[in-house]
Design an enzyme around this catalytic site. Structure first.
Site, short mmCIF file in Angstrom:
data_model
loop_
_atom_site.label_atom_id
_atom_site.label_comp_id
_atom_site.label_asym_id
_atom_site.label_seq_id
_atom_site.Cartn_x
_atom_site.Cartn_y
_atom_site.Cartn_z
N LYS A 79 0.63 -1.23 -0.09
CA LYS A 79 -0.20 -0.25 -0.30
C LYS A 79 0.44 1.38 -0.03
CE LYS A 79 -3.93 1.74 2.80
NZ LYS A 79 -4.59 1.11 4.16
N SER A 154 -9.59 2.19 2.32
CA SER A 154 -8.94 3.11 1.71
C SER A 154 -7.30 1.44 1.42
CB SER A 154 -7.55 3.84 2.55
OG SER A 154 -7.35 3.49 3.98
N SER A 178 -10.84 -0.61 6.54
CA SER A 178 -9.72 0.03 5.27
C SER A 178 -8.93 -1.43 4.56
CB SER A 178 -8.43 1.03 5.61
OG SER A 178 -9.35 2.53 5.55
#
Length: 322
Positions: A79, A154, A178
């Site tokens: 990420k 996210s 997320s």
């Protein structure tokens, strides 16, 4: 051409059985990235030159009788909130558009130490703030099932990369869903571990428990495989759980007889979408069929959203105020 949609566990078996090399596995994923990523914008920074060098090294090590670890030769993406040494990490913010960390985050350190090969970074909203995936640096990530819709967030870039066969495993983080909501939106698996189960470093608020890092994959077995690598104590995290990561190597098969499952329709009158409730209700018998005891309850969580936003603001002020 290698099927990039099979499980990570199967890919590893193919490598160990010499049905495919690490280089060939990487080439297959690179071809899938070239074919799909322009449409969905899930992988935002790639470092395939370094990845190919790592794959060649992994093949040479295996040919010499060495095994680099439980994730030997498996491609992985991180990420874009997670620091990667020598690879641009923007946090989705124009302030860090050209930021290149000098050190790996602990989760990256552990994945690479287990033999995984980093291919690049997955998209995220700016500073991870939001249940969607777009930012001013890279734009929006698209849901692969409907390009007009969001993949959630996210960790949306990770979920889309998994759903489209561009990576077999990925990492993510979760402050308020997320790891879980993008997995749900993209039909993959996201697992939020208990705080401290996957120690976080570097981290400004070492004692904070709201945000965690964890694994994403296409199967639960692949989630357990990652947990067997990224979990476990570390002196750099004051809340690290001291149990070893090896507990995740246990057999996943178990008897669920008399396991109690709490079932709530609206969590104390929170605004749950009717379509979500109907979908979940239709699956409720699965727990009973497994032998679980399902207990219907409505915990009073009416102030949960306000509480979450206050706690999140405190974290953001402390870690990103400057």
């Amino acid at each position: 051409m290698t099927d990039t949609f099979i499980s990570a566990t199967e890919m590893l078996q193919n490598i160990r059985n010499k049905a495919i090399s690490c280089v060939e596995l990487l080439q297959a994923h690179e071809a899938q990235i070239n074919a799909v990523n322009p449409e969905v914008n899930a992988l935002v920074t790639l470092d395939l030159e370094r990845a190919h060098a790592a794959a060649e090294k992994a093949d040479a090590a295996y040919a010499a009788g060495n095994d680099l670890g439980p994730l030997h030769g498996l491609p992985v993406a991180h990420k874009d909130l997670t620091d990667t040494a020598g690879i641009r990490t923007t946090y989705g913010s124009p302030l860090f558009a050209n930021h290149v960390p000098e050190h790996n985050a602990l989760i990256v350190e552990r994945l690479q130490g287990a033999g995984a090969i980093t291919i690049g970074k997955t998209n995220t909203p700016e500073f991870g703030a939001g249940s969607q995936t777009f930012n001013p640096v890279f734009g929006a990530t698209r849901n692969p099932y409907d390009l007009a819709k969001t993949p959630g967030g996210s960790s949306g870039g990770a979920a889309v990369a998994l759903a489209t066969g561009m990576v077999p495993i990925a990492d993510g983080s979760d402050m308020g869903g997320s790891l879980r909501n993008p997995a749900s939106n993209c039909n993959v698996v996201g697992f939020r571990p208990s705080a401290g189960r996957v120690p976080r470093w570097p981290k400004g608020l070492g004692w904070a428990t709201l945000g965690v890092e964890g694994p994403m994959a296409r199967t639960v077995e692949d989630i357990a495989l990652q947990m067997s690598v990224i979990a476990g104590p570390d002196d750099r995290s004051p809340i690290a759980i001291q149990e070893p990561a090896s507990i995740f190597n246990a057999d996943l098969e178990r008897d669920f007889k008399n396991v109690r499952v709490a079932w709530s329709q609206n969590l104390g009158d929170l605004p749950i979408d009717v379509a979500v409730t109907q979908t979940l209700e239709a699956q409720k018998p699965v727990f009973s069929d497994l032998g679980c005891t399902v207990v219907e309850t409505e915990p009073k969580l009416t102030e949960a959203d306000e509480i979450f936003q206050i706690l999140r603001a405190a974290v953001f002020c402390s870690e990103m105020g400057p």
